[in-house]
Design a protein around this motif. Sequence first.
Motif, mmCIF file in Angstrom:
data_model
loop_
_atom_site.group_PDB
_atom_site.id
_atom_site.type_symbol
_atom_site.label_atom_id
_atom_site.label_comp_id
_atom_site.label_asym_id
_atom_site.label_seq_id
_atom_site.Cartn_x
_atom_site.Cartn_y
_atom_site.Cartn_z
ATOM 1 N N THR B 683 46.484 27.695 28.246
ATOM 2 C CA THR B 683 45.362 26.871 28.711
ATOM 3 C C THR B 683 45.818 25.660 29.524
ATOM 4 O O THR B 683 45.018 24.776 29.825
ATOM 5 C CB THR B 683 44.501 26.400 27.525
ATOM 6 O OG1 THR B 683 45.307 25.561 26.691
ATOM 7 C CG2 THR B 683 43.979 27.560 26.717
ATOM 8 N N SER B 692 39.425 25.226 34.086
ATOM 9 C CA SER B 692 38.900 26.453 33.473
ATOM 10 C C SER B 692 39.901 27.572 33.708
ATOM 11 O O SER B 692 40.264 27.849 34.850
ATOM 12 C CB SER B 692 37.564 26.846 34.091
ATOM 13 O OG SER B 692 36.714 25.739 34.093
ATOM 14 N N GLU B 693 40.318 28.216 32.637
ATOM 15 C CA GLU B 693 41.334 29.261 32.783
ATOM 16 C C GLU B 693 40.776 30.441 33.566
ATOM 17 O O GLU B 693 39.640 30.851 33.360
ATOM 18 C CB GLU B 693 41.782 29.781 31.406
ATOM 19 C CG GLU B 693 42.558 28.800 30.598
ATOM 20 C CD GLU B 693 41.645 27.925 29.742
ATOM 21 O OE1 GLU B 693 40.707 28.474 29.156
ATOM 22 O OE2 GLU B 693 41.878 26.708 29.694
ATOM 23 N N PRO B 694 41.590 30.995 34.467
ATOM 24 C CA PRO B 694 41.112 32.166 35.203
ATOM 25 C C PRO B 694 41.058 33.383 34.287
ATOM 26 O O PRO B 694 41.710 33.414 33.241
ATOM 27 C CB PRO B 694 42.183 32.357 36.282
ATOM 28 C CG PRO B 694 43.415 31.712 35.742
ATOM 29 C CD PRO B 694 42.959 30.615 34.839
ATOM 30 N N LYS B 695 40.293 34.366 34.711
ATOM 31 C CA LYS B 695 40.201 35.606 33.962
ATOM 32 C C LYS B 695 41.552 36.313 34.032
ATOM 33 O O LYS B 695 42.227 36.266 35.051
ATOM 34 C CB LYS B 695 39.128 36.472 34.639
ATOM 35 C CG LYS B 695 38.671 37.623 33.827
ATOM 36 C CD LYS B 695 37.369 38.178 34.428
ATOM 37 C CE LYS B 695 37.118 39.570 33.919
ATOM 38 N NZ LYS B 695 37.769 40.606 34.720
ATOM 39 N N THR B 696 41.938 36.953 32.963
ATOM 40 C CA THR B 696 43.201 37.686 32.960
ATOM 41 C C THR B 696 43.095 38.875 33.920
ATOM 42 O O THR B 696 42.151 39.648 33.825
ATOM 43 C CB THR B 696 43.500 38.219 31.546
ATOM 44 O OG1 THR B 696 43.408 37.141 30.640
ATOM 45 C CG2 THR B 696 44.877 38.817 31.468
ATOM 46 N N SER B 705 49.034 45.065 29.376
ATOM 47 C CA SER B 705 48.104 43.984 29.706
ATOM 48 C C SER B 705 48.883 42.755 30.156
ATOM 49 O O SER B 705 50.008 42.538 29.734
ATOM 50 C CB SER B 705 47.256 43.641 28.487
ATOM 51 O OG SER B 705 48.066 43.027 27.505
ATOM 52 N N SER B 707 48.803 39.805 29.245
ATOM 53 C CA SER B 707 48.503 38.764 28.281
ATOM 54 C C SER B 707 49.289 39.018 27.016
ATOM 55 O O SER B 707 50.108 39.925 26.945
ATOM 56 C CB SER B 707 47.011 38.728 27.981
ATOM 57 O OG SER B 707 46.682 39.829 27.158
#
Lengths: 171, 870
Positions: B683, B692-696, B705, B707
């Motif tokens: 974060t 605001s965190e971007p979408k993975t 993935s 992530s």
Amino acid sequence: MFSILSTIWRVFLHMFSRRVTVQYPEQKPYLAPRYRGRIILSRDAEGGERCVACYLCAVACPVDCIALQAAEDAAGRRYPEFFRINFSRCIFCGYCEDACPTYAIQLTPDFEMGEFHRQNLVYEKQDLLIDGEGKYPGYNFWKVAGVAIGGKAKGEAAREAPPTDVNSLMP
Amino acid sequence: MATVYIDGKPYAVDAHQNLLDQCLSLGFNLPYFCWHPALGSVGACRQCAVKQFKDEHDTRGKIVMACITQASDGARISIDDPEAVKFRAGVIEGLMLNHPHDCPVCDEGGECHLQDMTVMTGHDYRRYRFEKRTFRNQDLGPFVNHEMNRCIQCYRCVRFYRNYAGGRDLNALSIHQTVYFGRNQDGVLENEFSGNLVEVCPTGVFTDKTLKRHYTRKWDLMYAPSICVHCATGCNVSAGERYGTLRRIVNRFHHEVNGYFLCDRGRYGYEFVNSDKRVREARLNGNAITAEAAREHLREAVERGRAIGIGSPRASLESNFALRTLAGPGHFFSGIADRDQRLVALILDILRRGPCRVPTLHEIELCDAVVVLGEDVTNTAPRIALSVRQAVRQRSFEMAEKLKIPLWLDDGVRDAGQDQRSPLFVATIASTHLDEIASGVFRGVPDEIARFGFAVAHAIDSAAPSSGDFPAARGIADALKGAKRPLVVSGASCGSEAVIQAAANIAQACGAALYFIVPECNTLGCAMVAGGSLDAAFRLAAEGNVDTAIVLENDLYRRAPAPDVDAFIGNVPHLIVLDSLLTRTAERAELLVPAGTFAESAGTFVSGEGRAQRFFEVFPPDGVRESWRTLGMGRWSTLDEVLADLPAELPGLARARDAAPSAKFRIAGAKIAREAHRSSGRTAMLANINVSEPKTPVDPDSPLSFSMEGAEKKPPGALIPFFWSAGWNSIQATNTYQREVGGPLNGGDPGVRLIESSAKEKSYFAGVFEEFPAEGGEWLIVPIHHIFGSDELSLSAQAVAELVPAPYVAVGRESFAQNTMVRVEIAGQMFLLPVRIRSELGARVAALPAGIPPLAGLPLPQRGTIEEVK
Ligand code: SF4
Ligand code: SF4
Ligand code: SF4
Ligand code: SF4
Ligand code: FES
């Protein structure tokens, strides 16, 4: 009926008890030094940055709101190239302070950080680094660590023998 | 199989193994330091202590070291015995007495075997309050950092460096308390496998110096399973990224290929991905354009017609196939020069026809007689040289077996074997690092090597054609005939078809395994996509039949002499280049399109073994895409779709699809995480750009993935991003991914072998030789390969670049003096070069370092002239 009356009576009695509400912000409450508020990065007594960019605070952070990048000066001293805390995510749990092996990162009793824009809650190193030692005076990680840095050669840390002579055959 | 009782419970174990190996295989957490699955046991660290009991009535037992105790049938041991537990904690405490207070600034921290073992034994408080011993460090060159204070004297480093890899310049120096692991003096570690010290050393003494420049902890890197791109061996690697740059390469265990070790070119070559020579945006006539505009331009060029595609042996199978599909099969060229293509075609033909089996690297290690024909293996496919080094140990294993010494007992086997080695013969142009363990060497120009090879084949089987009289051939023939598992290693690096034929003849004559070293990571794959040679494309353009040439990840100036490439580019009105680096060819492009490197793309390479292996995106590309995506022009949206179209066009490559599970693969419904579950900074990393965190991002090409979220169970071999197990943070966690420690990965080792032949008949090559020496003042100029310099991509890697030799010309003793400046004229070009003496070179034979600019692209061997500059 009785319960309503008893409740009213009790509320009435409260008018005579001692007030606990503090008139903040006119009146500031006392917060202990170990209160977990705004996070700072401290310096050692010699004025050097204490943070050695070990990433332990970042990994301890349950909301992952600390990001940094390690760098090293020419003499071998590690420091964070950048150090960022996203306070809009921080839950002020203090785990980072617990994890820090150098007392660099500390939580302070300041909690007045309200902002209208979340973006302003992203603090960079220049916003975090203070000039003093904070709560833990006297500790300097480099004086007990084995790596040599500028001004401290091998064997000069606390409780270190002078470097061995590889060519010596003395028992 | 035998039964061993561990803490009262019976377990089936392998009686040929030691107790430590078997306890770990069974999943027990038994601490150790000096033992290594590939290096064996020496019993030096005393960390693996367990209690052993005589029988079920014995309650006292005695402490033994598990790593040097055979797992014999009926043995009764206890790991949890209080005395054993106390003993192990005591050993750790002893090792920690002098250990510095370094973890926060130690690059090993977080993946330190010493940390893991300290935690495992419960030693969590330092009682020692006296002085610690200290050491001065050494500068060991650009690859390995040295911090001697952290040493626990386990001797793993020297056992790997000296005994396993044959290095000489690292040793245990000094005595008692002050044993020092280093060199006589500061200097670059000479061995080509020095980078493995980083993984072999259980502490932070040896760490990755390139990682230190952009240091990141193991838990913070985003990894993907990948394949080394720096030679054709196809070593499996794990590549790690942070903040958009590639940070390091570590070994990814593959039982049949690289095992536990990589070469330094493979470990440190990755830095080219971060090089400032990277192409990051599309350019039209030198001006930046959008990706959209670039695609439009490409589409127009193809629609205009008369477009040809020039593929590349360093681009993936999918990218080459996409180019072939775009340009049309008749307009696809492999991008390999004619003479090199003929060599590769010959190799493919020999392998497909059989009857010789292509060995895996693991099989190479088991061979008991080896002939190397024409290849300086250490410099053309380094990891294979390390395997050949193990092969010569077969004789000492046989001797140890006769003496009933278990093979894992490293010191015992080495003492029993002394200097006894299995036969190894090295026939090359110049001296090689394998010479020191060879039972015989032969020096000559490629045609002499080929003749010699033919003579050996004839001496084994008189049905094979003869080529003249070589007295040494007889001895080699006898050694090969006497061997149970003979091996012939040859390849394309000396540019001679006759050498390849000779190797095939020897291998057929004695039924040996046959390994051909080809130049690049996907040379075989590219050749299997089947296109004309580069020269054919040049001819087509010269005839004025090419309007657009689309060059895929290929620097033509490294394939053909510069005047020929200049002429070709002059003959092509529109040159489109897709590449990751700004090469000389890319600089001349009308349209330049950025291409993802191995780290930013997914695809398949076919190794020299014929093994198709998949690599995956390490991090989501920022603007750069896989070339197959660009060239597909929307035809395919996922890698699986490309692979599904492959078999219809190229049936020989159909099985490439099975190199790894498809993108639909899931473990209990979950993808496989590229990041460790404790990855930090999610974060905050990009919060400076946007809070605001971007979408993975989603990866359509693999079940991985981007992530930390993924399956809890361990993935199959082809999809292991990194090795980690609870309590095992270091690379030693590899143990927990194997069926049995040191054995194949659970679920099988990744990749599919595309070339298996079942033929039985021998068919010998007749052999045609060129006569030498040439008349007049001509020289025969041959190539010499360099681990650092001959590979294109690693030339742009910062640390590797420091070790690339400056261009030179090597000659024998009697012509020019060392460092004389000479004018070398070859293939219509002229170079001024300093002379280096290589006394092995014969009269009127000179050598140029292959691939080192500006000498890259010269077709070697070649005739030329050399004159002193006055
Ligand atoms: S834990 Fe402390 S020393 Fe380590 S990176 Fe965080 S602030 Fe710096
Ligand atoms: S070697 Fe391991 S235990 Fe020692 S300082 Fe480094 S991380 Fe810590
Ligand atoms: S340098 Fe590392 S591998 Fe070598 S003895 Fe010391 S701890 Fe062991
Ligand atoms: S041997 Fe080749 S494939 Fe293996 S690591 Fe070295 S360069 Fe890479
Ligand atoms: S691992 Fe057994 S003594 Fe070192």
